[in-house]
Design an enzyme around this catalytic site. Sequence first.
Site, mmCIF file in Angstrom:
data_model
loop_
_atom_site.group_PDB
_atom_site.id
_atom_site.type_symbol
_atom_site.label_atom_id
_atom_site.label_comp_id
_atom_site.label_asym_id
_atom_site.label_seq_id
_atom_site.Cartn_x
_atom_site.Cartn_y
_atom_site.Cartn_z
ATOM 1 N N SER A 66 0.943 -1.414 0.175
ATOM 2 C CA SER A 66 -0.141 0.440 0.038
ATOM 3 C C SER A 66 1.212 1.144 -0.167
ATOM 4 O O SER A 66 2.044 1.275 0.621
ATOM 5 C CB SER A 66 -1.178 0.384 0.930
ATOM 6 O OG SER A 66 -1.517 -0.893 1.769
HETATM 7 N N1 SAM Z 1 -0.902 -4.375 3.961
HETATM 8 C C1 SAM Z 1 -0.557 -4.971 2.810
HETATM 9 C C2 SAM Z 1 1.350 -4.627 3.472
HETATM 10 O O1 SAM Z 1 1.755 -3.895 4.054
HETATM 11 O O2 SAM Z 1 2.136 -4.973 1.727
HETATM 12 C C3 SAM Z 1 -0.895 -4.485 1.788
HETATM 13 C C4 SAM Z 1 -0.950 -5.343 0.738
HETATM 14 S S1 SAM Z 1 -2.864 -5.588 -0.336
HETATM 15 C C5 SAM Z 1 -2.494 -4.395 -0.764
HETATM 16 C C6 SAM Z 1 -4.109 -6.338 0.199
HETATM 17 C C7 SAM Z 1 -3.649 -7.703 0.356
HETATM 18 O O3 SAM Z 1 -4.743 -8.183 0.406
HETATM 19 C C8 SAM Z 1 -2.884 -8.547 -1.090
HETATM 20 O O4 SAM Z 1 -1.501 -8.889 -0.762
HETATM 21 C C9 SAM Z 1 -3.697 -9.445 -1.414
HETATM 22 O O5 SAM Z 1 -3.735 -11.080 -1.434
HETATM 23 C C10 SAM Z 1 -4.432 -9.703 -0.145
HETATM 24 N N2 SAM Z 1 -5.873 -10.216 0.538
HETATM 25 C C11 SAM Z 1 -6.449 -10.260 -0.246
HETATM 26 N N3 SAM Z 1 -8.295 -10.764 0.288
HETATM 27 C C12 SAM Z 1 -7.962 -11.643 1.147
HETATM 28 C C13 SAM Z 1 -8.145 -12.550 2.055
HETATM 29 N N4 SAM Z 1 -9.365 -12.914 1.740
HETATM 30 N N5 SAM Z 1 -7.611 -13.083 2.699
HETATM 31 C C14 SAM Z 1 -6.530 -12.330 3.316
HETATM 32 N N6 SAM Z 1 -6.219 -11.982 2.660
HETATM 33 C C15 SAM Z 1 -6.236 -11.179 1.586
#
Ligand code: SAM
Length: 217
Positions: A66
């Site tokens: 993000s």
């Molecule tokens: N917090 C992260 C960082 O600091 O890098 C941001 C990562 S990105 C914006 C959002 C993440 O949510 C992705 O890695 C994606 O794979 C994960 N994601 C999406 N749906 C999900 C779910 N149902 N359970 C767990 N992770 C999920």
Amino acid sequence: MNQKNNRKFLNRRKKLVEKIRKKGISDESVLQAIESIPRHLFIDSALENRAYEDSALPISCGQTISQPYTVAAQTELLDVSTGDKILEIGTGSGYQAAILCYLGCDVYSVERHEPLYLSARHILRDLGFRPHLKCGDGSLGWSAYAPYDGIVVTAGAPVVPEDLIKQLAVGGTLIVPVGDQKVQTMTQITRVSKEEFEEKQLRQFKFVPLIGKKGWD
Ligand code: SAM
């Protein structure tokens, strides 16, 4: 946190903090965390030079780390205190988890992509942090350790996932972007009593989708 790599790019981090402050982040502990956590370690080394731009960047599995402003805004809204038990949905690179660990939280984080779960685990351990990480569907929360003082969802949900509301402690706050797959409204839900919740709609953001049983298909 281990001091290894902590001084590299320190001046760039300070400039990033000033940028984020001008955009409206005022919680000094959050700004200090952004200044201290080496974001370049959470991305591919080919992108290292862009690590302190205030922008989202690609990570593996087609996901993103993000934007620093977004991480700061979500963390500020969570309003954490040392020792708070915080659940993060969407570990991704592990950067947001590192910020929460730095702030003294007991962090639980769920990621659906195994390669991301494994690399975040490695980087966070290397920095000396010990969050509890799990690979699975975070749209269902992590009921085994509930209730949580705070829950932050770092992917865009179609609706507020009901399991997450149930896993919130009384007095706890859920921060979740809710909308369609193009744009989401940051939503803050506070559990004021066992049955009562207060909901606030804040500004709009753009996240990758929350994929899962209580997210998108
Ligand atoms: N917090 C992260 C960082 O600091 O890098 C941001 C990562 S990105 C914006 C959002 C993440 O949510 C992705 O890695 C994606 O794979 C994960 N994601 C999406 N749906 C999900 C779910 N149902 N359970 C767990 N992770 C999920």
